[in-house]
Design a protein around this motif. Structure first.
Motif, PDB file in Angstrom:
ATOM      1  N   LEU A  22      -1.985  -0.797  72.713  1.00 10.99           N
ATOM      2  CA  LEU A  22      -2.487  -2.075  72.228  1.00 10.99           C
ATOM      3  C   LEU A  22      -3.400  -1.827  71.034  1.00 10.99           C
ATOM      4  CD1 LEU A  22      -3.442  -3.813  75.587  1.00 10.99           C
ATOM      5  CD2 LEU A  22      -1.378  -4.141  74.236  1.00 10.99           C
ATOM      6  N   TYR A  23      -3.246  -2.641  70.015  1.00 12.70           N
ATOM      7  CA  TYR A  23      -4.069  -2.533  68.812  1.00 12.70           C
ATOM      8  C   TYR A  23      -4.975  -3.743  68.717  1.00 12.70           C
ATOM      9  CZ  TYR A  23      -0.679   1.056  67.620  1.00 12.70           C
ATOM     10  OH  TYR A  23       0.105   2.169  67.641  1.00 12.70           O
ATOM     11  N   VAL A  24      -6.060  -3.630  67.961  1.00 15.88           N
ATOM     12  CA  VAL A  24      -7.042  -4.706  67.883  1.00 15.88           C
ATOM     13  C   VAL A  24      -6.496  -5.964  67.212  1.00 15.88           C
ATOM     14  CG1 VAL A  24      -9.080  -3.237  68.014  1.00 15.88           C
ATOM     15  CG2 VAL A  24      -8.087  -3.771  65.786  1.00 15.88           C
ATOM     16  N   ASP A  25      -5.421  -5.864  66.466  1.00 18.03           N
ATOM     17  CA  ASP A  25      -4.862  -7.053  65.822  1.00 18.03           C
ATOM     18  C   ASP A  25      -3.808  -7.738  66.686  1.00 18.03           C
ATOM     19  OD1 ASP A  25      -2.991  -5.025  65.528  1.00 18.03           O
ATOM     20  OD2 ASP A  25      -2.537  -5.467  63.426  1.00 18.03           O
ATOM     21  N   ALA A 102      -1.623  -2.427  87.460  1.00 23.74           N
ATOM     22  CA  ALA A 102      -0.244  -2.455  86.985  1.00 23.74           C
ATOM     23  C   ALA A 102       0.292  -1.033  86.851  1.00 23.74           C
ATOM     24  CB  ALA A 102      -0.176  -3.178  85.638  1.00 23.74           C
ATOM     25  N   THR A 103       1.592  -0.899  87.003  1.00 25.65           N
ATOM     26  CA  THR A 103       2.204   0.434  86.972  1.00 25.65           C
ATOM     27  C   THR A 103       2.228   1.028  85.575  1.00 25.65           C
ATOM     28  OG1 THR A 103       4.415  -0.488  86.707  1.00 25.65           O
ATOM     29  CG2 THR A 103       3.674  -0.025  88.961  1.00 25.65           C
ATOM     30  N   GLU A 104       2.036   0.209  84.569  1.00 26.71           N
ATOM     31  CA  GLU A 104       2.090   0.688  83.192  1.00 26.71           C
ATOM     32  C   GLU A 104       0.683   0.860  82.637  1.00 26.71           C
ATOM     33  OE1 GLU A 104       3.100  -1.877  79.502  1.00 26.71           O
ATOM     34  OE2 GLU A 104       4.997  -1.019  80.190  1.00 26.71           O
ATOM     35  N   PRO A 105       0.246   2.092  82.403  1.00 34.38           N
ATOM     36  CA  PRO A 105      -1.084   2.308  81.825  1.00 34.38           C
ATOM     37  C   PRO A 105      -1.134   1.786  80.397  1.00 34.38           C
ATOM     38  CG  PRO A 105      -0.083   4.388  82.530  1.00 34.38           C
ATOM     39  CD  PRO A 105       0.946   3.323  82.673  1.00 34.38           C
ATOM     40  N   LEU A 106      -2.323   1.461  79.942  1.00 35.81           N
ATOM     41  CA  LEU A 106      -2.514   0.961  78.583  1.00 35.81           C
ATOM     42  C   LEU A 106      -3.416   1.901  77.794  1.00 35.81           C
ATOM     43  CD1 LEU A 106      -3.229  -2.788  79.390  1.00 35.81           C
ATOM     44  CD2 LEU A 106      -1.106  -1.828  78.514  1.00 35.81           C
ATOM     45  N   VAL A 107      -3.117   2.022  76.505  1.00 36.13           N
ATOM     46  CA  VAL A 107      -3.963   2.780  75.593  1.00 36.13           C
ATOM     47  C   VAL A 107      -4.441   1.796  74.548  1.00 36.13           C
ATOM     48  CG1 VAL A 107      -4.048   4.641  73.896  1.00 36.13           C
ATOM     49  CG2 VAL A 107      -2.633   4.889  75.954  1.00 36.13           C
ATOM     50  N   LEU A 108      -5.742   1.658  74.405  1.00 37.54           N
ATOM     51  CA  LEU A 108      -6.322   0.752  73.422  1.00 37.54           C
ATOM     52  C   LEU A 108      -6.712   1.549  72.188  1.00 37.54           C
ATOM     53  CD1 LEU A 108      -7.372  -2.035  72.606  1.00 37.54           C
ATOM     54  CD2 LEU A 108      -9.520  -1.452  73.741  1.00 37.54           C
ATOM     55  N   VAL A 109      -6.160   1.163  71.054  1.00 34.84           N
ATOM     56  CA  VAL A 109      -6.447   1.835  69.795  1.00 34.84           C
ATOM     57  C   VAL A 109      -7.305   0.906  68.950  1.00 34.84           C
ATOM     58  CG1 VAL A 109      -5.440   2.780  67.687  1.00 34.84           C
ATOM     59  CG2 VAL A 109      -4.303   3.139  69.887  1.00 34.84           C
ATOM     60  N   THR A 112      -5.239  -1.048  63.670  1.00 32.48           N
ATOM     61  CA  THR A 112      -4.185  -2.049  63.628  1.00 32.48           C
ATOM     62  C   THR A 112      -2.824  -1.404  63.897  1.00 32.48           C
ATOM     63  OG1 THR A 112      -3.778  -1.794  61.275  1.00 32.48           O
ATOM     64  CG2 THR A 112      -5.491  -3.376  61.933  1.00 32.48           C
ATOM     65  N   LYS A 113      -1.829  -2.239  64.040  1.00 34.53           N
ATOM     66  CA  LYS A 113      -0.482  -1.741  64.287  1.00 34.53           C
ATOM     67  C   LYS A 113      -0.013  -0.845  63.138  1.00 34.53           C
ATOM     68  CE  LYS A 113       3.664  -3.222  66.473  1.00 34.53           C
ATOM     69  NZ  LYS A 113       4.189  -4.216  67.339  1.00 34.53           N
ATOM     70  N   ASN A 114      -0.536  -1.060  61.948  1.00 31.00           N
ATOM     71  CA  ASN A 114      -0.177  -0.218  60.799  1.00 31.00           C
ATOM     72  C   ASN A 114      -0.616   1.230  61.008  1.00 31.00           C
ATOM     73  OD1 ASN A 114       0.903  -2.444  59.513  1.00 31.00           O
ATOM     74  ND2 ASN A 114      -0.977  -2.876  58.377  1.00 31.00           N
ATOM     75  N   ASP A 115      -1.589   1.442  61.881  1.00 31.61           N
ATOM     76  CA  ASP A 115      -2.067   2.796  62.170  1.00 31.61           C
ATOM     77  C   ASP A 115      -1.180   3.508  63.188  1.00 31.61           C
ATOM     78  OD1 ASP A 115      -4.324   2.504  60.499  1.00 31.61           O
ATOM     79  OD2 ASP A 115      -5.393   1.448  62.104  1.00 31.61           O
ATOM     80  N   LYS A 120       0.412   8.096  66.740  1.00 29.76           N
ATOM     81  CA  LYS A 120       1.434   8.910  67.400  1.00 29.76           C
ATOM     82  C   LYS A 120       1.353  10.360  66.945  1.00 29.76           C
ATOM     83  CE  LYS A 120       4.685   5.187  68.227  1.00 29.76           C
ATOM     84  NZ  LYS A 120       5.971   4.594  67.893  1.00 29.76           N
ATOM     85  N   GLN A 121       1.124  10.557  65.652  1.00 27.67           N
ATOM     86  CA  GLN A 121       1.002  11.916  65.112  1.00 27.67           C
ATOM     87  C   GLN A 121      -0.219  12.617  65.712  1.00 27.67           C
ATOM     88  OE1 GLN A 121       0.484  11.986  60.867  1.00 27.67           O
ATOM     89  NE2 GLN A 121       0.941  14.165  60.702  1.00 27.67           N
ATOM     90  N   ALA A 122      -1.322  11.893  65.858  1.00 30.83           N
ATOM     91  CA  ALA A 122      -2.536  12.480  66.431  1.00 30.83           C
ATOM     92  C   ALA A 122      -2.308  12.876  67.885  1.00 30.83           C
ATOM     93  CB  ALA A 122      -3.700  11.497  66.326  1.00 30.83           C
ATOM     94  N   PHE A 123      -1.622  12.008  68.662  1.00 25.10           N
ATOM     95  CA  PHE A 123      -1.334  12.335  70.056  1.00 25.10           C
ATOM     96  C   PHE A 123      -0.396  13.526  70.160  1.00 25.10           C
ATOM     97  CE2 PHE A 123      -2.765   7.978  71.344  1.00 25.10           C
ATOM     98  CZ  PHE A 123      -3.726   8.398  72.232  1.00 25.10           C
ATOM     99  N   ALA A 124       0.577  13.590  69.276  1.00 28.95           N
ATOM    100  CA  ALA A 124       1.500  14.729  69.284  1.00 28.95           C
ATOM    101  C   ALA A 124       0.750  16.016  68.975  1.00 28.95           C
ATOM    102  CB  ALA A 124       2.622  14.514  68.277  1.00 28.95           C
TER     103      ALA A 124
END
Length: 154
Positions: A22-25, A102-109, A112-115, A120-124
């Protein structure tokens, strides 16, 4: 005399879903943050992360009225943070929903979605850095358990 209706659930928390980002926008993020800004709702969410509970069990744990606990459960359910995972029955035979995260965990970033591609690159990159040490630690723990078992048997 055995009870005909289950008065307690044996459901466990299942967090097997893939995380959503989830992104702030995002409107869902706004609703989620607003819901969790209530201390009581956050306490209820934390408690449901430990084990599935009925509204009355949650009310007892958090020292709330059942109506107040139900209000906070409704808020969490509206934002898809919790879900009904089972049904059990009170001593009076009333049907009660059992709630869990809920069975699906959430990651709050906090971006924005543009990031998204950079996130994904940082998590990798993080997975690459943490991967080898995590494997080494798991192997060391396995060896330590084996040695403890052998020493304990002597």
């Amino acid at each position: 005399m055995p009870k005909l209706l289950p008065s307690r659930t044996d459901t466990e928390i299942d967090r097997s879903g893939d995380p959503s980002v989830l992104y702030v926008d995002n409107d869902q993020t706004k609703e989620l943050v607003s819901t969790l800004s209530s201390e009581t709702t956050m306490d209820a969410f934390r408690r449901l992360n430990e084990e599935p509970l009925t509204a009355s069990e949650l009310a007892d744990d958090l020292d709330l009225s059942i109506q107040n606990a139900s209000y906070h459960l409704d808020k969490l359910q509206e934002t898809d943070l919790i879900e009904v995972v089972d049904t059990c029955y009170s001593e009076k035979g009333r049907e009660m929903n059992v709630y869990a995260v809920a069975t699906e965990p959430l990651v709050l970033v906090l971006g924005t979605k543009n990031d998204g591609p950079r996130v994904k690159q940082a998590f990798a990159g993080l997975a690459g850095v943490v991967g080898a040490p995590a494997i080494a630690i798991a192997a060391w723990q396995s060896v330590a358990e084996l040695v403890d078992g052998v020493v304990g048997a002597q």
